[in-house]
Every structure is written in structure tokens, then in C-alpha cells.
Motif scaffolding. Structure first.
Motif, PDB file in Angstrom:
ATOM      1  N   ASN A  27      15.502  -8.720   0.936  1.00 25.19           N
ATOM      2  CA  ASN A  27      14.513  -9.601   0.043  1.00 25.19           C
ATOM      3  C   ASN A  27      13.650  -9.344  -0.749  1.00 25.19           C
ATOM      4  O   ASN A  27      12.788  -9.201  -1.843  1.00 25.19           O
ATOM      5  N   TRP A  28      13.250  -7.470  -0.827  1.00 22.26           N
ATOM      6  CA  TRP A  28      12.645  -6.786  -1.088  1.00 22.26           C
ATOM      7  C   TRP A  28      12.756  -6.807  -2.623  1.00 22.26           C
ATOM      8  O   TRP A  28      13.302  -6.186  -3.116  1.00 22.26           O
ATOM      9  N   LYS A  29      11.705  -6.907  -4.257  1.00 21.89           N
ATOM     10  CA  LYS A  29      11.709  -7.115  -5.005  1.00 21.89           C
ATOM     11  C   LYS A  29      10.107  -5.681  -5.496  1.00 21.89           C
ATOM     12  O   LYS A  29       9.302  -6.353  -4.947  1.00 21.89           O
ATOM     13  N   SER A  30      10.160  -5.274  -7.137  1.00 21.88           N
ATOM     14  CA  SER A  30       9.438  -5.156  -7.221  1.00 21.88           C
ATOM     15  C   SER A  30       7.756  -5.173  -8.119  1.00 21.88           C
ATOM     16  O   SER A  30       8.630  -6.371  -8.872  1.00 21.88           O
ATOM     17  N   GLY A  31       7.084  -4.945  -8.142  1.00 21.93           N
ATOM     18  CA  GLY A  31       6.227  -5.603  -9.532  1.00 21.93           C
ATOM     19  C   GLY A  31       5.258  -6.250  -8.905  1.00 21.93           C
ATOM     20  O   GLY A  31       5.715  -7.621  -8.414  1.00 21.93           O
ATOM     21  N   GLY A  32       4.916  -6.787  -9.671  1.00 19.06           N
ATOM     22  CA  GLY A  32       4.029  -7.822  -9.919  1.00 19.06           C
ATOM     23  C   GLY A  32       5.075  -9.259  -9.506  1.00 19.06           C
ATOM     24  O   GLY A  32       5.113 -10.443  -8.622  1.00 19.06           O
ATOM     25  N   TRP A  33       6.195  -9.023 -10.933  1.00 19.41           N
ATOM     26  CA  TRP A  33       7.255 -10.628 -10.741  1.00 19.41           C
ATOM     27  C   TRP A  33       8.017 -10.374  -8.981  1.00 19.41           C
ATOM     28  O   TRP A  33       8.647 -12.002  -9.075  1.00 19.41           O
ATOM     29  N   GLY A  34       8.043  -9.494  -9.057  1.00 20.88           N
ATOM     30  CA  GLY A  34       8.971  -8.587  -7.431  1.00 20.88           C
ATOM     31  C   GLY A  34       7.986  -9.661  -6.367  1.00 20.88           C
ATOM     32  O   GLY A  34       8.347 -10.313  -5.728  1.00 20.88           O
ATOM     33  N   ALA A  35       6.642  -9.366  -6.705  1.00 22.23           N
ATOM     34  CA  ALA A  35       5.773 -10.083  -5.381  1.00 22.23           C
ATOM     35  C   ALA A  35       6.134 -11.992  -5.620  1.00 22.23           C
ATOM     36  O   ALA A  35       6.166 -12.092  -4.837  1.00 22.23           O
ATOM     37  N   LEU A  36       5.806 -12.304  -6.797  1.00 24.60           N
ATOM     38  CA  LEU A  36       6.265 -13.721  -6.845  1.00 24.60           C
ATOM     39  C   LEU A  36       7.263 -14.410  -6.555  1.00 24.60           C
ATOM     40  O   LEU A  36       6.949 -15.271  -5.747  1.00 24.60           O
ATOM     41  N   ARG A  37       8.648 -13.817  -6.681  1.00 23.29           N
ATOM     42  CA  ARG A  37      10.085 -14.038  -6.396  1.00 23.29           C
ATOM     43  C   ARG A  37       9.852 -13.763  -4.823  1.00 23.29           C
ATOM     44  O   ARG A  37      10.258 -14.941  -4.240  1.00 23.29           O
ATOM     45  N   MET A  38       9.741 -12.938  -3.581  1.00 19.67           N
ATOM     46  CA  MET A  38       9.715 -12.479  -2.970  1.00 19.67           C
ATOM     47  C   MET A  38       8.388 -13.630  -2.278  1.00 19.67           C
ATOM     48  O   MET A  38       9.060 -14.449  -1.232  1.00 19.67           O
ATOM     49  N   GLY A  39       7.739 -13.657  -2.952  1.00 18.31           N
ATOM     50  CA  GLY A  39       6.478 -14.990  -1.894  1.00 18.31           C
ATOM     51  C   GLY A  39       7.061 -16.155  -1.889  1.00 18.31           C
ATOM     52  O   GLY A  39       7.254 -17.584  -0.732  1.00 18.31           O
ATOM     53  N   MET A  40       7.140 -16.860  -2.769  1.00 17.43           N
ATOM     54  CA  MET A  40       8.644 -17.798  -3.094  1.00 17.43           C
ATOM     55  C   MET A  40       9.889 -18.099  -2.446  1.00 17.43           C
ATOM     56  O   MET A  40       9.822 -19.155  -1.670  1.00 17.43           O
ATOM     57  N   GLN A  41      10.739 -17.075  -1.958  1.00 17.96           N
ATOM     58  CA  GLN A  41      11.368 -16.908  -1.531  1.00 17.96           C
ATOM     59  C   GLN A  41      10.764 -17.542   0.073  1.00 17.96           C
ATOM     60  O   GLN A  41      11.864 -18.148   0.723  1.00 17.96           O
ATOM     61  N   ASN A  42      10.111 -16.563   0.518  1.00 16.07           N
ATOM     62  CA  ASN A  42       9.648 -16.551   2.153  1.00 16.07           C
ATOM     63  C   ASN A  42       8.673 -18.066   1.761  1.00 16.07           C
ATOM     64  O   ASN A  42       9.599 -18.697   3.226  1.00 16.07           O
ATOM     65  N   GLY A  43       8.501 -18.877   1.057  1.00 14.48           N
ATOM     66  CA  GLY A  43       8.324 -19.771   1.254  1.00 14.48           C
ATOM     67  C   GLY A  43       9.782 -20.879   0.771  1.00 14.48           C
ATOM     68  O   GLY A  43       9.234 -21.918   2.026  1.00 14.48           O
ATOM     69  N   TRP A  44      10.978 -20.490   0.610  1.00 17.02           N
ATOM     70  CA  TRP A  44      11.640 -22.003   0.740  1.00 17.02           C
ATOM     71  C   TRP A  44      12.068 -21.598   1.984  1.00 17.02           C
ATOM     72  O   TRP A  44      12.672 -22.633   3.240  1.00 17.02           O
ATOM     73  N   PHE A  45      12.609 -20.154   2.847  1.00 18.45           N
ATOM     74  CA  PHE A  45      12.797 -20.822   4.064  1.00 18.45           C
ATOM     75  C   PHE A  45      11.036 -20.671   5.265  1.00 18.45           C
ATOM     76  O   PHE A  45      12.060 -21.673   6.019  1.00 18.45           O
ATOM     77  N   CYS A  46       9.862 -20.477   4.971  1.00 15.09           N
ATOM     78  CA  CYS A  46       9.324 -21.591   5.630  1.00 15.09           C
ATOM     79  C   CYS A  46       9.579 -23.085   5.762  1.00 15.09           C
ATOM     80  O   CYS A  46       9.629 -23.784   6.498  1.00 15.09           O
ATOM     81  N   LEU A  47       9.816 -23.415   3.957  1.00 13.60           N
ATOM     82  CA  LEU A  47      10.023 -23.920   3.869  1.00 13.60           C
ATOM     83  C   LEU A  47      11.328 -25.149   4.873  1.00 13.60           C
ATOM     84  O   LEU A  47      11.570 -26.514   4.742  1.00 13.60           O
ATOM     85  N   ARG A  91       0.837  -1.122  -0.026  1.00 16.48           N
ATOM     86  CA  ARG A  91      -0.009   0.050   0.546  1.00 16.48           C
ATOM     87  C   ARG A  91       0.930   1.026   0.411  1.00 16.48           C
ATOM     88  O   ARG A  91       0.501   2.288  -0.799  1.00 16.48           O
ATOM     89  N   LYS A  92       1.950   1.540   0.703  1.00 15.90           N
ATOM     90  CA  LYS A  92       2.479   2.284   0.977  1.00 15.90           C
ATOM     91  C   LYS A  92       4.025   2.800  -0.276  1.00 15.90           C
ATOM     92  O   LYS A  92       4.105   3.615  -0.283  1.00 15.90           O
ATOM     93  N   ASN A  93       3.640   1.731  -0.996  1.00 18.10           N
ATOM     94  CA  ASN A  93       5.259   1.609  -2.351  1.00 18.10           C
ATOM     95  C   ASN A  93       4.522   2.092  -3.528  1.00 18.10           C
ATOM     96  O   ASN A  93       3.396   2.043  -3.659  1.00 18.10           O
ATOM     97  N   LYS A  94       4.984   1.971  -4.524  1.00 21.07           N
ATOM     98  CA  LYS A  94       4.559   1.374  -5.608  1.00 21.07           C
ATOM     99  C   LYS A  94       3.368   0.473  -6.411  1.00 21.07           C
ATOM    100  O   LYS A  94       2.942   1.243  -7.493  1.00 21.07           O
ATOM    101  N   ASN A  95       2.747  -0.141  -5.113  1.00 19.69           N
ATOM    102  CA  ASN A  95       1.768  -1.345  -5.885  1.00 19.69           C
ATOM    103  C   ASN A  95       0.318  -0.212  -5.364  1.00 19.69           C
ATOM    104  O   ASN A  95      -0.457  -0.941  -4.965  1.00 19.69           O
ATOM    105  N   ALA A  96       0.335   0.368  -4.715  1.00 19.59           N
ATOM    106  CA  ALA A  96      -0.258   1.262  -3.286  1.00 19.59           C
ATOM    107  C   ALA A  96      -1.616   1.313  -4.739  1.00 19.59           C
ATOM    108  O   ALA A  96      -2.886   0.784  -3.865  1.00 19.59           O
TER     109      ALA A  96
END
Length: 267
Positions: free
Chosen positions: A189-209, A101-106
Motif C-alpha cells: 500500500n505504499w504511497k508517497s507524499g502528504g496525500w499518500g500519507a493520509l491515504r495510507m493512514g486511512m487504509q491502515n485504519g480500515w484494516f484496523c476497523l 525518514r529513509k524516503n522522500k519525506n526525509a
């Protein structure tokens, strides 16, 4: 930032929190219902849990494995992982919603959050695929019963000991810190944009895994569709991730798992 702008942002953040909570709750509830009913499986998780309680140690022949049955088992694992892991990831997802909300994806924070969550779930889909292959292999060599639990006590005990040792390993602790502290994760690990959101989600998933894969593998010990075992593991994972002020929890759980594994193997 003017007072009016700050107030508008606060209202947006509060609305975002409510919408994200509602969305996550819906995902978890639907996944939990699917898990309870065991859609497509020979028996529901409710029936298998009742059998495990009423007839402990019951040996039942496993269902015949076909590609279609393997697909159902994969979906069972994946949906179950969503039901078990999304609640403990909720603080990270909500923190990301505020950042979006506070960044470019507001203008489209909900899309960004959905993509982030999809990336997280993709990683657990990979784990589910591996778990399905392992389960199929165990069945093929006669090491798993129709109750979806390992039949040989030494093997089950060894898995418990492995889980206990992993609880205090440097890799586990490093992954756990990223799961417990979303700020640290997004700073690095911050990355912008939709592709960045997907990559961050996967990175967080790998840490969780990396934090929880051995604990999830313990489903093979207590029964993949045993609701009591599923609930116990999900609750422990939630406590471990959310209770940051309990550094002794990993050591205590490690000791309990190792002692339990040794007792099971030697019984």
C-alpha cells in the motif's frame, strides 16, 4: 552509504523513535483524561464505573437526546477510540516514521507521521459517528439504559455471539494480518507524499476497523463508559495485534465470547 552517513541516519532514526513515542503517548494520555472525565457528559466515566460496581444491574433513565448531546456522545466515542486504538497501532506508526525518514519525506518525517496518524483517526471517527447513531437508535426504542449499556440480555448475548463468530472469520483474520505485520501493509500500500500519507493512514485504519469493530461494539454490552470494560477490551486488542505468535488466541476468544453470549441470552 559511508560510515558517517550511516551513523547520522541511525541517530536520526533513534531521535525519530523517541519523538514519535512521545507524541503518541501525549495523544493517548490526553484522550484517556478526556474519557475519564467524560467532558460534557452528565456523569464522568469514573462515576459511571463506580455505580456499575456498587449497583450492578441498576436501571437508570437515559439522558434526553438532542443534537448537542449527540455531538458530545460522538466526541466521547471518537476520543475513547483514540485512547483505545492508538497504542496498538503504535508499531505501525513507528515503522512508517522510519520509512518516511529513509524516503522522500526525509526532511519532514514528523509531518508525514502526523498526517498518517490523522488518516488513521479519521476512520475511527467514522466508526464513532456510526456508533453514536446506533446508540441514539437503541435509546429511542428503549433498548439502552442511562448506564449506556443494552438493557435486554438476549440482544446483548446475540452481540457477544456475533463477536465470537467474527473472531474466526476470514475477513477478521485478513485484517488482523495487516495490523500485525506493518511490512506487509506498506509493501502492498505504499504511497508517497502528504496525500499518500493520509491515504495510507486511512487504509491502515480500515484494516484496523475490519479487525476490531465488533470488539468495540461490545462496549454496548459492558457499558460504553465503564472503565473496566474499556480497559479490558483495549488490553485484549493490544495483545491480539502485538502477540503474533499466538494463533490460538482468536479461537480461544471466539469460544469464550460465544459461550458467554449464550449463557447471557439464556440466563
Amino acid at each position: 552509504m559511508t560510515t558517517a552517513t550511516g551513523t547520522a541516519l541511525e541517530r536520526s532514526l533513534k531521535r525519530d523513535r523517541l519523538i514519535v513515542i512521545a507524541g503518541l503517548s501525549s495523544v493517548v494520555v490526553l484522550a484517556a483524561i478526556y474519557t475519564l472525565l467524560g467532558v460534557g457528559m452528565p456523569m464522568s466515566a469514573i462515576t459511571m464505573t463506580q455505580m456499575a460496581i456498587e449497583m450492578p444491574g441498576m436501571m437508570m433513565a437515559s439522558a434526553e437526546w438532542t443534537p448537542g448531546y449527540a455531538l458530545m456522545v460522538f466526541l466521547m466515542w471518537w476520543v475513547m477510540m483514540i485512547a483505545m486504538m492508538v497504542p496498538s497501532a503504535a508499531p505501525t506508526v513507528m515503522f512508517y516514521a522510519a520509512l518516511a525518514r529513509k524516503n522522500k519525506n526525509a526532511n519532514k518525517p514528523y509531518a508525514a507521521v502526523s498526517i498518517f496518524l490523522a488518516g488513521y483517526q479519521l476512520v475511527w471517527g467514522f466508526f464513532s459517528l456510526v456508533s453514536t447513531a446506533v446508540q441514539w437508535s437503541l435509546v429511542s426504542i428503549g433498548q439502552m439504559s442511562g448506564m449506556m449499556e443494552i438493557t435486554q440480555a438476549p440482544l446483548a448475548g446475540a452481540l457477544l455471539v456475533l463477536a465470537g463468530l467474527y473472531q474466526v472469520s476470514p475477513l477478521k483474520q485478513a485484517c488482523l494480518r495487516h495490523c500485525q505485520h506493518p511490512v506487509i501493509f506498506f509493501i502492498h500500500n505504499w504511497k508517497s507524499g502528504g496525500w499518500g500519507a493520509l491515504r495510507m493512514g486511512m487504509q491502515n485504519g480500515w484494516f484496523c476497523l475490519g479487525c476490531c469493530w465488533v470488539l468495540m461494539a461490545l462496549l454496548f454490552v459492558g457499558g460504553v463508559m465503564n472503565l473496566l470494560w474499556i480497559a479490558a477490551l483495549a488490553i485484549f486488542v493490544g495483545i491480539e495485534k502485538l502477540a503474533t505468535g499466538l494463533p490460538w488466541l482468536s479461537m480461544l476468544s471466539a469460544v469464550a465470547l460465544i459461550l458467554g453470549g449464550l449463557a447471557l441470552a439464556l440466563a
